[in-house]
Design an enzyme around this catalytic site. Sequence first.
Site, PDB file in Angstrom:
ATOM      1  N   CYS A 114      94.494  48.206  41.059  1.00  0.00           N
ATOM      2  CA  CYS A 114      94.868  47.573  39.779  1.00  0.00           C
ATOM      3  C   CYS A 114      96.332  47.168  39.725  1.00  0.00           C
ATOM      4  O   CYS A 114      96.746  46.442  38.826  1.00  0.00           O
ATOM      5  CB  CYS A 114      94.551  48.513  38.625  1.00  0.00           C
ATOM      6  SG  CYS A 114      92.887  49.168  38.699  1.00  0.00           S
ATOM      7  N   HIS A 242      98.477  46.293  32.547  1.00  0.00           N
ATOM      8  CA  HIS A 242      97.123  46.310  33.104  1.00  0.00           C
ATOM      9  C   HIS A 242      96.152  46.797  32.027  1.00  0.00           C
ATOM     10  O   HIS A 242      96.372  47.836  31.400  1.00  0.00           O
ATOM     11  CB  HIS A 242      97.100  47.240  34.327  1.00  0.00           C
ATOM     12  CG  HIS A 242      95.719  47.598  34.772  1.00  0.00           C
ATOM     13  ND1 HIS A 242      94.700  46.669  34.861  1.00  0.00           N
ATOM     14  CD2 HIS A 242      95.177  48.792  35.152  1.00  0.00           C
ATOM     15  CE1 HIS A 242      93.601  47.281  35.275  1.00  0.00           C
ATOM     16  NE2 HIS A 242      93.858  48.552  35.444  1.00  0.00           N
ATOM     17  N   ASN A 272      88.079  46.578  32.220  1.00  0.00           N
ATOM     18  CA  ASN A 272      89.077  46.760  33.283  1.00  0.00           C
ATOM     19  C   ASN A 272      88.671  45.900  34.485  1.00  0.00           C
ATOM     20  O   ASN A 272      87.668  46.183  35.140  1.00  0.00           O
ATOM     21  CB  ASN A 272      89.134  48.246  33.656  1.00  0.00           C
ATOM     22  CG  ASN A 272      90.118  48.543  34.771  1.00  0.00           C
ATOM     23  OD1 ASN A 272      90.605  47.647  35.448  1.00  0.00           O
ATOM     24  ND2 ASN A 272      90.400  49.820  34.975  1.00  0.00           N
TER      25      ASN A 272
END
Length: 316
Positions: A114, A242, A272
């Site tokens: 990520c 993020h 996500n």
Amino acid sequence: MNGIKLLSTGSAVPAKVVTNDDLAKIVDTNDEWISTRTGIRSRRYCGEGESHTALCLAAARQALARSGVKPSELGVCVVATFTQDFLTPAAACLLQRELGLLEDTVCFDLNAACSGFVYALHTAQCLLAAAPRKYGLVLGAEVLSRVTDFDDRSTCVLFGDGAGAAVVEWRADYPSLHAVLGCRGNDECLYAPGVNTSRPAHIHMDGQPVFRFAVEAVPRCAKEVLSKAGLGLEDVDRFVFHQANQRIIDFAIKKLGVDPDKCTGNIARTGNTSAASVPLLLDELVTAGALRSGQKALCVGFGGGLTWAGALLELA
Ligand code: COA
């Protein structure tokens, strides 16, 4: 001073929207649990005929068209991902062919989960300093729905698919990203096994240690970037965190003491999307006029590795 500025963005998401209620039909969960613990209300999943390569290509074409930069002007093409269609060739190599990039364009994939897009921005900045052509194409792209364990209700509700792209330009008179990158090797609390392990090939996560890691790493990383840049929180126009979990973002906002209006995200609609998360949000902000020419976005990624990465990106 020398560094990169953001010239343009692009994005692509699959057609299929999967709501929390849709998931509740196949998993023992409900909209209330998912939305209060994560802020997620829906996400996109690739369907038949859609692929990582196609998402990358669509996002890249959009970003290139908006920048006016020709494929032949690119010196570097980096795709941040860990769910590319092939272990080899890299997603970036397929972009080289499909976009018609010159053969000496440096094309490769980068896996920092990520944090990948911010790692890739920093990598592009370093490579472009030495490249003959000063434009770079940087993507974050994931098809996480294909490595999601739908027997694990605590992880399967979190993830989504998508791709975001950025065209950047390196110039000697542009500011550095002042990137801060870090990692703390850990294959226990968040991992997706590869072909050489006997563990099932799904994303595994122990949510609470990851949560504790994230709420410490995000504000620390943001402050370190600003300290390197010699700037304060008030100098940042947008915080692009993020989009892993709204509660993590809310913790970071509180700890940093920044205006929540500068930290708006899209997790409710994306879930996500790992490496795609930061560029998808950047694209949304730029196209909505919420991040404008001359403004600075502090991008912070965190996740598998465990990794973290922050960078101050200015829109040209
Ligand atoms: N629907 C309903 N109930 C669920 C559920 C779901 N989808 N998933 C788990 N539960 C249940 C558990 O079974 C448990 O029930 P029990 O108390 O009866 O045993 C209860 O909810 C609490 O589970 P727990 O795992 O302790 O939840 P949590 O409060 O830690 O929240 C996360 C789980 C994943 C939302 C949270 O840990 C988190 O956000 N972690 C960080 C995740 C992340 O962002 N990772 C990516 C970083 S890049």
